[in-house]
Write a protein that holds these residues in place. Sequence first.
Motif, PDB file in Angstrom:
ATOM      1  N   ASP A 193       0.816  -1.219   0.000  1.00 40.93           N
ATOM      2  CA  ASP A 193       0.000   0.000   0.000  1.00 40.93           C
ATOM      3  C   ASP A 193       0.849   1.268   0.000  1.00 40.93           C
ATOM      4  O   ASP A 193       0.343   2.355  -0.320  1.00 40.93           O
ATOM      5  CB  ASP A 193      -0.929   0.028   1.216  1.00 40.93           C
ATOM      6  N   ARG A 294      -9.764  -2.958 -16.921  1.00 41.96           N
ATOM      7  CA  ARG A 294      -9.752  -2.058 -15.755  1.00 41.96           C
ATOM      8  C   ARG A 294     -10.750  -0.901 -15.908  1.00 41.96           C
ATOM      9  O   ARG A 294     -11.121  -0.286 -14.906  1.00 41.96           O
ATOM     10  CB  ARG A 294      -8.347  -1.495 -15.537  1.00 41.96           C
ATOM     11  N   ASP A 297     -13.477  -2.567 -14.078  1.00 42.21           N
ATOM     12  CA  ASP A 297     -13.131  -3.124 -12.758  1.00 42.21           C
ATOM     13  C   ASP A 297     -11.769  -2.560 -12.358  1.00 42.21           C
ATOM     14  O   ASP A 297     -10.762  -3.277 -12.346  1.00 42.21           O
ATOM     15  CB  ASP A 297     -13.095  -4.655 -12.852  1.00 42.21           C
ATOM     16  N   GLU A 299      -9.925  -1.650  -9.781  1.00 40.42           N
ATOM     17  CA  GLU A 299      -9.039  -2.237  -8.775  1.00 40.42           C
ATOM     18  C   GLU A 299      -9.055  -3.766  -8.799  1.00 40.42           C
ATOM     19  O   GLU A 299      -8.509  -4.401  -7.889  1.00 40.42           O
ATOM     20  CB  GLU A 299      -9.445  -1.744  -7.377  1.00 40.42           C
ATOM     21  N   GLN A 301     -11.377  -5.649  -8.112  1.00 39.42           N
ATOM     22  CA  GLN A 301     -12.088  -6.174  -6.948  1.00 39.42           C
ATOM     23  C   GLN A 301     -13.104  -7.242  -7.337  1.00 39.42           C
ATOM     24  O   GLN A 301     -13.244  -8.265  -6.647  1.00 39.42           O
ATOM     25  CB  GLN A 301     -12.787  -5.030  -6.209  1.00 39.42           C
ATOM     26  N   HIS A 302     -13.827  -7.022  -8.432  1.00 31.64           N
ATOM     27  CA  HIS A 302     -14.830  -8.003  -8.866  1.00 31.64           C
ATOM     28  C   HIS A 302     -14.165  -9.312  -9.282  1.00 31.64           C
ATOM     29  O   HIS A 302     -14.669 -10.403  -8.967  1.00 31.64           O
ATOM     30  CB  HIS A 302     -15.659  -7.430 -10.020  1.00 31.64           C
ATOM     31  N   GLY A 304     -11.228 -10.409  -8.206  1.00 34.76           N
ATOM     32  CA  GLY A 304     -10.719 -11.031  -6.984  1.00 34.76           C
ATOM     33  C   GLY A 304     -11.812 -11.747  -6.205  1.00 34.76           C
ATOM     34  O   GLY A 304     -11.610 -12.872  -5.721  1.00 34.76           O
ATOM     35  N   ARG A 305     -12.993 -11.134  -6.102  1.00 38.16           N
ATOM     36  CA  ARG A 305     -14.102 -11.771  -5.382  1.00 38.16           C
ATOM     37  C   ARG A 305     -14.583 -13.023  -6.113  1.00 38.16           C
ATOM     38  O   ARG A 305     -14.932 -14.029  -5.476  1.00 38.16           O
ATOM     39  CB  ARG A 305     -15.255 -10.784  -5.211  1.00 38.16           C
ATOM     40  N   LYS A 308     -12.423 -15.939  -5.415  1.00 37.52           N
ATOM     41  CA  LYS A 308     -12.541 -16.401  -4.023  1.00 37.52           C
ATOM     42  C   LYS A 308     -13.978 -16.819  -3.705  1.00 37.52           C
ATOM     43  O   LYS A 308     -14.356 -16.893  -2.531  1.00 37.52           O
ATOM     44  CB  LYS A 308     -12.100 -15.297  -3.072  1.00 37.52           C
ATOM     45  N   ASN A 425      -3.607 -16.635  -7.013  1.00 38.20           N
ATOM     46  CA  ASN A 425      -3.001 -15.399  -6.505  1.00 38.20           C
ATOM     47  C   ASN A 425      -1.752 -15.034  -7.303  1.00 38.20           C
ATOM     48  O   ASN A 425      -1.505 -13.857  -7.599  1.00 38.20           O
ATOM     49  CB  ASN A 425      -2.642 -15.560  -5.028  1.00 38.20           C
TER      50      ASN A 425
END
Length: 463
Positions: A193, A294, A297, A299, A301-302, A304-305, A308, A425
Amino acid sequence: MSFPSLQLDHFNRVFESWRAGVAHVRAQYVAVFVEGSWVLLHARVDLDPFELTETVNEAISTSSIRAGHVKASVTQPALEEFMAALRAGRLHLSEHGLDLALPADQEISLYAPTSLVEPEYFTPQLEVKCMRQTMLTQSFDYALANAELRRNTVPFDGLVDLLSFFGLGNSGHLPHEQKILVTLNPPGDIIIDGCALSQDQLRLKVMRRVSMGRDSVVLGLRKFPNPSMERRSQIADKIQWQPEVAGFETGYVEAIADDCGVAELLLSVGGYTVRRYFLPDASKSLNQRLVDYRRFDPELQHLGRALKAGKNDSRSLEAGVATLLHLLGASTLTPPNPDTPDVIAETAGKRLALIECTIKVESLREKVGKLVNRREIINRDNGLNSPAREVLAILVVNQPRYTIVNEGKYLSDNQVVLISQEDLNLAMAHLEVPQDLDMLFLEKLESLRSLNNQPFGSIPGVI
């Protein structure tokens, strides 16, 4: 007993280098009552560099099973004794003392698991196993254990609840292998970060445990595109260290990274790799597919979710895997017909991959059966109605690899590549500089062939 191996020697060397950075030990364990005494069945032990703010000592026990979670600070002499006991098959932390072996058992063996693909974040591991002729759980009374846990002073809804609460799996079944898995966490890291690359301005943030010393840190830099010799350098001498807080020093780097779309950072502490990290400049991405994606999406995030996805959300995992492969350079589709692979992918070199996705480890063999049948359908027709080409069967299980290791031989026997949570990952981390999928395809095929030709079988969990 330990079998000499380069991997085991490597773990021992890294431990000796990083041991000064270990500040506390965490253990999650389950034991069963056998022949009048408690015997350790499975334990996960983490050696961590962070100072503890409070100790933890939780344990639940019935007439047949005991599970717990312990966190305790550790001095260097105590760490030496603790590791010596672990290598002998004994978990001895706080007032707890549990042995893997009964007097009649065979010797303890040591093994350092490794992967054919290097990770992005390095946490060396050691497995301590008891070489038993029979499994301790063969005569375990699951119904009795579940009933006792539900009426316990601190109630748990059976073994499913107990084992998941203590981080030992969510299937409700006791582990088949009797072992202690030790994970050595590094005494430093890149603070993601706190890093940025924009318009050739590079800003980095790192941290290290003060006991390791500033000169133990090495920070390599590769600049893309065209990482030629002159675009590679060591930049640890540019780190500006700040005063110690809670046993750590934080360091900052500001540098010019000329004509750089992606910077790869290579952090080592005490002579061993801690992390490899690709830091992109959002305005100079080298992956046009990623740039386009991008916009919808930003970051990731969608994505990545989706990767997972939990139970009852398998379609999200399938869409996530297809999207990930597209961003890595493949042509992908998710067929609407339920009697087809979940995802079909084709590389730039026209090599074909059939992919099944699952969230449940317990459904692994069913998925493998489908993969094998569908691969055979294509192989039977290979070269008859179209040019012959290689086909790879891939099973994606979005769970940690340690939950799947018992299926390693079954997968290799059926010539199926396993993709676990760690592999997903790793692929996400390489999106800015994607690997050559055709080369990776051939490497996977070769690894399957070599595993199947081993005289003593495949290495569990390494596919």
